[in-house]
Design a protein around this motif. Sequence first.
Motif, PDB file in Angstrom:
ATOM      1  N   ALA A   1      70.242  23.906  23.363  1.00 44.23           N
ATOM      2  CA  ALA A   1      68.982  24.166  24.061  1.00 44.23           C
ATOM      3  C   ALA A   1      67.805  24.084  23.096  1.00 44.23           C
ATOM      4  N   ILE A   2      66.722  23.485  23.563  1.00 41.74           N
ATOM      5  CA  ILE A   2      65.452  23.461  22.846  1.00 41.74           C
ATOM      6  C   ILE A   2      64.460  24.204  23.729  1.00 41.74           C
ATOM      7  N   VAL A   3      64.040  25.379  23.285  1.00 41.43           N
ATOM      8  CA  VAL A   3      63.225  26.255  24.126  1.00 41.43           C
ATOM      9  C   VAL A   3      61.860  26.456  23.483  1.00 41.43           C
ATOM     10  N   GLY A   4      60.841  25.865  24.082  1.00 45.68           N
ATOM     11  CA  GLY A   4      59.482  26.009  23.581  1.00 45.68           C
ATOM     12  C   GLY A   4      58.726  27.077  24.351  1.00 45.68           C
ATOM     13  N   ILE A   5      58.006  27.927  23.615  1.00 42.91           N
ATOM     14  CA  ILE A   5      57.230  28.995  24.229  1.00 42.91           C
ATOM     15  C   ILE A   5      55.814  28.956  23.675  1.00 42.91           C
ATOM     16  N   GLY A   6      54.840  28.850  24.561  1.00 37.78           N
ATOM     17  CA  GLY A   6      53.439  28.958  24.187  1.00 37.78           C
ATOM     18  C   GLY A   6      52.863  30.206  24.815  1.00 37.78           C
ATOM     19  N   LEU A   7      52.381  31.133  23.989  1.00 37.07           N
ATOM     20  CA  LEU A   7      51.923  32.442  24.463  1.00 37.07           C
ATOM     21  C   LEU A   7      50.523  32.716  23.928  1.00 37.07           C
ATOM     22  N   ASN A   8      49.573  32.922  24.825  1.00 35.39           N
ATOM     23  CA  ASN A   8      48.197  33.248  24.432  1.00 35.39           C
ATOM     24  C   ASN A   8      48.113  34.734  24.110  1.00 35.39           C
ATOM     25  N   VAL A   9      47.914  35.055  22.840  1.00 31.93           N
ATOM     26  CA  VAL A   9      47.990  36.441  22.382  1.00 31.93           C
ATOM     27  C   VAL A   9      46.614  37.055  22.161  1.00 31.93           C
ATOM     28  N   ARG A  10      45.772  36.375  21.399  1.00 31.74           N
ATOM     29  CA  ARG A  10      44.468  36.921  21.033  1.00 31.74           C
ATOM     30  C   ARG A  10      43.386  36.392  21.972  1.00 31.74           C
ATOM     31  N   PRO A  11      42.275  37.107  22.065  1.00 24.85           N
ATOM     32  CA  PRO A  11      41.161  36.604  22.883  1.00 24.85           C
ATOM     33  C   PRO A  11      40.711  35.231  22.399  1.00 24.85           C
ATOM     34  N   THR A  12      40.415  34.345  23.326  1.00 25.54           N
ATOM     35  CA  THR A  12      39.994  32.998  22.968  1.00 25.54           C
ATOM     36  C   THR A  12      39.124  32.418  24.067  1.00 25.54           C
ATOM     37  N   GLU A  13      38.349  31.406  23.721  1.00 26.36           N
ATOM     38  CA  GLU A  13      37.558  30.689  24.709  1.00 26.36           C
ATOM     39  C   GLU A  13      38.332  29.455  25.152  1.00 26.36           C
ATOM     40  N   PHE A  14      38.529  29.332  26.455  1.00 29.01           N
ATOM     41  CA  PHE A  14      39.283  28.215  26.995  1.00 29.01           C
ATOM     42  C   PHE A  14      38.335  27.102  27.426  1.00 29.01           C
ATOM     43  N   PRO A  15      38.823  25.866  27.431  1.00 29.54           N
ATOM     44  CA  PRO A  15      38.020  24.777  27.986  1.00 29.54           C
ATOM     45  C   PRO A  15      37.631  25.089  29.433  1.00 29.54           C
ATOM     46  N   GLU A  16      36.541  24.522  29.881  1.00 22.46           N
ATOM     47  CA  GLU A  16      36.005  24.834  31.202  1.00 22.46           C
ATOM     48  C   GLU A  16      37.026  24.656  32.312  1.00 22.46           C
ATOM     49  N   GLU A  17      37.859  23.618  32.195  1.00 22.91           N
ATOM     50  CA  GLU A  17      38.824  23.354  33.264  1.00 22.91           C
ATOM     51  C   GLU A  17      39.950  24.396  33.315  1.00 22.91           C
ATOM     52  N   LEU A  18      40.070  25.219  32.261  1.00 24.44           N
ATOM     53  CA  LEU A  18      41.128  26.227  32.221  1.00 24.44           C
ATOM     54  C   LEU A  18      40.621  27.652  32.421  1.00 24.44           C
ATOM     55  N   GLU A  19      39.315  27.838  32.395  1.00 26.10           N
ATOM     56  CA  GLU A  19      38.743  29.182  32.411  1.00 26.10           C
ATOM     57  C   GLU A  19      39.202  30.016  33.596  1.00 26.10           C
ATOM     58  N   SER A  20      39.354  29.398  34.749  1.00 28.24           N
ATOM     59  CA  SER A  20      39.687  30.164  35.953  1.00 28.24           C
ATOM     60  C   SER A  20      41.172  30.469  36.084  1.00 28.24           C
ATOM     61  N   ILE A  21      42.009  29.792  35.296  1.00 34.98           N
ATOM     62  CA  ILE A  21      43.455  29.965  35.478  1.00 34.98           C
ATOM     63  C   ILE A  21      44.167  30.501  34.239  1.00 34.98           C
ATOM     64  N   ALA A  22      43.595  30.301  33.054  1.00 32.01           N
ATOM     65  CA  ALA A  22      44.259  30.701  31.817  1.00 32.01           C
ATOM     66  C   ALA A  22      43.671  31.992  31.271  1.00 32.01           C
ATOM     67  N   GLY A  23      44.524  32.814  30.705  1.00 36.62           N
ATOM     68  CA  GLY A  23      44.085  34.059  30.094  1.00 36.62           C
ATOM     69  C   GLY A  23      44.892  34.345  28.848  1.00 36.62           C
ATOM     70  N   SER A  24      44.660  35.498  28.252  1.00 33.30           N
ATOM     71  CA  SER A  24      45.433  35.908  27.077  1.00 33.30           C
ATOM     72  C   SER A  24      45.802  37.375  27.213  1.00 33.30           C
ATOM     73  N   LEU A  25      46.739  37.809  26.394  1.00 35.85           N
ATOM     74  CA  LEU A  25      47.181  39.198  26.432  1.00 35.85           C
ATOM     75  C   LEU A  25      46.132  40.140  25.855  1.00 35.85           C
ATOM     76  N   GLN A  26      45.177  39.593  25.104  1.00 33.80           N
ATOM     77  CA  GLN A  26      44.088  40.388  24.518  1.00 33.80           C
ATOM     78  C   GLN A  26      44.619  41.458  23.554  1.00 33.80           C
ATOM     79  N   LEU A  27      45.726  41.151  22.882  1.00 31.62           N
ATOM     80  CA  LEU A  27      46.327  42.119  21.971  1.00 31.62           C
ATOM     81  C   LEU A  27      45.656  42.072  20.601  1.00 31.62           C
ATOM     82  N   SER A  28      45.444  43.223  20.012  1.00 27.18           N
ATOM     83  CA  SER A  28      45.018  43.284  18.615  1.00 27.18           C
ATOM     84  C   SER A  28      46.200  43.596  17.710  1.00 27.18           C
TER      85      SER A  28
END
Length: 289
Positions: A214-241
């Motif tokens: 198995a090849i298992v890729g995981i992409g996880l948004n952890v820290r606050p970030t600015e997303f491209p305009e097309e992703l702003e309404s659907i993408a978020g982050s965990l906002q963890l420090s």
Amino acid sequence: MLKDEVLKVLEAERPTPVSGQALADRFAVSRNAVWKVVNQLKDEGHQISSVRAGYYLKESSDRISVPGIRQYLPVSETRQEGVSPEVPLDVVVYESLDSTNNEAKRRLGAGDSGNLLIVADTQTAGRGRMGHTFYSPQQAGIYMTLSVELAKPLYHPEQITLAAAVAVVRAVEPYLSEPLQLKWVNDIFYQGKKVCGILSEGITDLETGLIQHAIVGIGLNVRPTEFPEELESIAGSLQLSAPTRNEIVGRITGELLALYQDLDSKEYLQEYLSHSMHPEKVREQLNNT
């Protein structure tokens, strides 16, 4: 390599200072040699403070590294405890990759068939399912791939992704104020926005049709970030420090290694069901496995 060894000690002792003399004695080098590698680590982005008592990694230091990840892996330096006493787990970290899954497949194509964890600080061509891209900004997320031999050949490929989602929940949810939600089959949501994508690929035996690697890729948004305009309404982050990204990678990997030893068990499917946005699909999976 002295630099990696010093970083390993500083990670293990964080945030307690370790004296330059203690490090010099431990590795049989001069204090000047220790001072040089500490400065190299600072130049690479590790937040190290120098005080009278010695050197220490600040709690805010969040540089991904092999020694940092290994602090949180449920493995020895060379062997996977509880997985296979003969098979090592290699860990490699990159500043940037096109895709950690791509790198795993390149290594498999070159004959590297062992268990391997690949982590990148950023991806230039992060991939999702159905040809979608995964936005992968530097120092803001976790972009990792575990390439692993399965304990038993697998017929149902979706089990790999379901188990990976459960691994992320187990590793991350204790640090969150609200539960994660799992969208069939590979997306993870937090507070109504997608924070994680999973891309699972397999190496299949041509005679049996069973997945063996198995090849298992995981992409996880952890820290606050600015997303491209097309992703702003659907993408978020965990906002963890906290915790560090090294710790999250280590804990996810530990959960993955444990789960992939017993994919026949339905216990993790029940965990997926309890977080699922589409429980009917999980119940169907339970009935078919």
